[in-house]
Design an enzyme around this catalytic site. Structure first.
Site, PDB file in Angstrom:
ATOM      1  CG  ASP A  44      -2.089   0.932   1.130  1.00 19.98           C
ATOM      2  OD1 ASP A  44      -2.173   1.658   0.117  1.00 19.98           O
ATOM      3  OD2 ASP A  44      -2.926   0.952   2.056  1.00 19.98           O
ATOM      4  CG  ASP A  75      -3.432   3.993  -3.243  1.00 18.94           C
ATOM      5  OD1 ASP A  75      -4.331   3.167  -3.489  1.00 18.94           O
ATOM      6  OD2 ASP A  75      -3.505   4.817  -2.319  1.00 18.94           O
ATOM      7  CD  GLU A  76      -5.647  -0.928  -1.546  1.00 22.19           C
ATOM      8  OE1 GLU A  76      -5.273  -1.618  -0.566  1.00 22.19           O
ATOM      9  OE2 GLU A  76      -6.726  -0.315  -1.568  1.00 22.19           O
TER      10      GLU A  76
END
Length: 418
Positions: free
Chosen positions: A20, A114-115
């Protein structure tokens, strides 16, 4: 002579990582403006109806959180600097990060910009222990992209995600299989994947505040209070989650929603917006070769109370007419609204490729309508700048044709695909 039993090979323990990126939008902005590091920063559009997209940890210390109304964030952190988002830049760097992940393992499941989940099981012989691989990922993302990230590692997807949450910011937590239950049962029940505010209230009403207490609660009691979700949560409390990292995720729903520039009370205006959203969703269904057998409506009132209603279709559809008709019906069945509406959303659900682009309806009116929509798709592809759509959505020049400029018009936000 006794028959020799064949010994089954033991399964190699899975090693799953949840990576993350920390305060991703803020950190990308800092790549170009390093002089702002250490300041209270908020990434959001500047309009009064905007929500926080990301906040630096300095601003988070004041209580600022993602999805919070910008006006509220300004109250909590009046000294924070608001930065305009650069979505194309975020997507570009995200793609590069996902490409990097593919050099670590070929089993990557991107969850958002974003993860991602990474299955590191097959990478151990090449790259070392889980802790060594996690440290390598964090180090190389910092070296290559100049960005911090947090890594959680476990043999269960949901535990890896919890681990990354507990290790933030810019950290790493490895949960070995032998310590899986020890880790889980030390957590508050609200940390468990799938326990939202309402579910937590029900559990706490039963005296359940930890994952250990949830695990020790009889399943029939949880089923009575929470239905099937209660049994599922109890299984998670015992670490029961065999889901694999999925390299290709099937879309489960496609939706769109709009936040109005001013709260809307007019039913006619809400119906008009449902029509607009339905056409946007239907076009995306057809482009993806998907059909929907469910439609849901989302309303958010002035005080941020949010409700959803859903309905099942008699046959799968790609038609804006069908989606609009069912969504409008859901709105009408709500009756008198207690407050003006701040946000409205429509979502096509239970997607399938059965029938693909084939319209499965036997209703001639619907068939004619889908034919017309296919023509609109063709015109839009050939003339991308053309304003093509239902006549009721077209406005004369000078009468608020720009989204977000006329009274009650939306700010324009797509809810995206799940």
């Amino acid at each position: 002579m006794q028959a020799q039993q064949t010994r089954q090979p033991e399964r190699t323990p899975r090693v799953l990582a949840h990576v993350d990126m920390d305060a991703y939008f803020v950190e990308v902005e800092l790549l170009d403006r390093p002089e702002l590091r250490g300041r209270k920063l908020i990434v959001a559009q500047g309009s009064g109806r905007s929500v926080v997209l990301s906040a630096s940890y300095e601003a988070r210390a004041d209580g600022v959180r993602s999805a919070m109304p910008l006006a509220r964030a300004r109250q909590l952190s009046p000294q924070a600097l608001v930065l305009a988002p650069h979505q194309s830049r975020y997507r570009e760097i995200s793609q590069e990060i996902m490409t990097y992940f593919s050099t670590v393992t070929d089993t990557v499941e991107q969850l958002s910009v974003d993860e991602a989940f990474l299955d590191l099981t097959g990478a151990r012989r090449r790259l070392g222990s889980p802790a060594e691989i996690g440290a390598r990922i964090r180090r190389e993302i910092r070296e290559i992209f100049g960005l911090p990230c947090t890594v959680g590692i476990a043999d269960r997807k949901f535990i890896a995600k919890i681990a990354s949450t507990r290790a933030k910011p810019d950290g790493m937590l490895v949960v070995p299989p032998a310590r899986r239950l020890e880790f889980l049962h030390s957590l508050p029940v609200r940390a468990l994947w799938g326990v939202g505010g309402r579910t937590a209230e029900v559990l706490e009403g039963l005296g359940i505040t930890t994952v250990r207490q949830l695990a020790e609660t009889p399943e029939d009691l949880l089923r009575r209070r929470l239905g099937v979700a209660g049994a599922q949560l109890r299984r998670l409390a015992w670490g029961d989650d065999e889901r694999e990292v999925e390299t290709q995720r099937e879309e489960k729903s496609i939706g769109a929603e709009e936040t109005f520039a001013e709260d809307v009370s007019s039913t006619e205006a809400l119906h008009e917006e449902i029509l607009r959203l339905s056409h946007r969703i239907a076009a995306r269904l057809r482009a993806a070769g998907l059909s929907a057998q469910g439609v849901s409506l989302k309303l958010r009132y002035r005080d941020f109370e949010t409700l959803t209603r859903s309905t099942t279709l008699t046959h799968p559809t790609q038609s804006a007419l069908t989606i609009r008709t069912r969504a409008a019906g859901l709105l009408d069945r709500l009756g008198a609204r207690p407050q003006p509406v701040r946000l409205i959303g429509v979502r096509a659900e239970r997607l399938s490729r059965e029938g693909g682009a084939l319209q499965l309806s036997f209703d001639r009116a619907e068939t004619n309508w889908i034919d017309a929509e296919n023509v609109l798709d063709a015109v839009a592809r050939r003339f991308p700048g053309a304003a093509v759509g239902p006549a009721s959505l077209l406005r004369p020049e000078g009468h608020g044709s720009e989204e977000g400029t006329s009274q009650g018009r939306p700010s324009g936000r797509d809810a995206g695909t799940e």
